[in-house]
Design an enzyme around this catalytic site. Structure first.
Site, PDB file in Angstrom:
ATOM      1  N   LYS A 105      23.826  50.054  31.061  1.00 28.81           N
ATOM      2  CA  LYS A 105      24.047  48.626  30.819  1.00 28.81           C
ATOM      3  C   LYS A 105      22.706  47.878  30.769  1.00 28.81           C
ATOM      4  O   LYS A 105      22.542  46.943  29.988  1.00 28.81           O
ATOM      5  CB  LYS A 105      24.973  48.046  31.878  1.00 28.81           C
ATOM      6  CG  LYS A 105      26.418  48.499  31.673  1.00 28.81           C
ATOM      7  CD  LYS A 105      27.311  48.052  32.805  1.00 28.81           C
ATOM      8  CE  LYS A 105      28.753  48.432  32.588  1.00 28.81           C
ATOM      9  NZ  LYS A 105      29.021  49.828  32.354  1.00 28.81           N
ATOM     10  N   VAL A 136      38.088  24.245  41.741  1.00 31.64           N
ATOM     11  CA  VAL A 136      38.607  23.191  42.614  1.00 31.64           C
ATOM     12  C   VAL A 136      38.262  23.542  44.058  1.00 31.64           C
ATOM     13  O   VAL A 136      38.524  24.658  44.517  1.00 31.64           O
ATOM     14  CB  VAL A 136      40.140  23.047  42.451  1.00 31.64           C
ATOM     15  CG1 VAL A 136      40.696  22.022  43.437  1.00 31.64           C
ATOM     16  CG2 VAL A 136      40.480  22.675  41.021  1.00 31.64           C
ATOM     17  N   ILE A 139      40.230  26.058  46.641  1.00 33.96           N
ATOM     18  CA  ILE A 139      40.997  27.127  45.995  1.00 33.96           C
ATOM     19  C   ILE A 139      40.077  28.330  45.829  1.00 33.96           C
ATOM     20  O   ILE A 139      39.122  28.293  45.067  1.00 33.96           O
ATOM     21  CB  ILE A 139      41.570  26.692  44.624  1.00 33.96           C
ATOM     22  CG1 ILE A 139      42.544  25.538  44.805  1.00 33.96           C
ATOM     23  CG2 ILE A 139      42.252  27.884  43.943  1.00 33.96           C
ATOM     24  CD1 ILE A 139      43.167  25.051  43.518  1.00 33.96           C
TER      25      ILE A 139
END
Length: 156
Positions: A105, A136, A139
């Site tokens: 990668k 938010v 959350i």
């Protein structure tokens, strides 16, 4: 042909390999350790690689793939802490926390400036919904996952 490294070595100046990323394109170069770039938008190759791996870690965290998330986070930390710029994947395999898969990668990022798997993952609708909901305050990944799976809430 004159080599800048040999000229600096003769003058006593220290040169280290560094990778410079400008506008998303990686270009490994030799830079004088005393001449750091004053451009705040220019990142070292290791920093750009680490940023890609951090994003992969966050996405795998969102997808609840704890092991990949931790592996990419460890790889990102290792790259940021490595004192020499990584110019190819095989070189990175010598760093603890970087294996063959991450090394490939790294080669892809250094050659193309991007990572195809990361682009695919960022287009995943679940990842997009999780990111938006997690933006938010209060959350987290579990609450966002519950909102998506149990209540069908996918956006603000």
């Amino acid at each position: 042909a004159s080599c800048p490294a040999s000229a600096s070595a003769a003058s006593g100046a220290a040169l280290v390999p560094t990778g410079v990323i400008e506008r998303g394109v990686a270009s490994p170069v030799l830079a004088d350790t005393g001449a750091a770039s004053s451009d705040p938008d220019t990142k070292s190759a290791n920093e750009v690689l680490a940023d890609h791996f951090d994003e992969m870690s966050q996405i795998y965290s969102i997808k609840a793939d704890r092991f990949r998330s931790l592996a990419y986070a460890k790889g990102a930390r290792a790259l940021r802490n490595h004192p020499v710029a990584i110019t190819f994947g095989k070189q990175a395999e010598a760093i603890e926390g970087i294996g063959k898969s991450m090394a490939s990668k790294i080669d892809e990022i250094l050659e193309t400036g991007e990572l195809k798997k990361l682009a695919e993952l960022t287009q995943d609708p679940d990842v997009t919904a999780m990111r938006e909901l997690r933006s938010v305050h209060g959350i987290g990944p579990v609450a966002a996952g519950n909102l998506i799976k149990n209540r069908g809430i996918r956006s603000l």
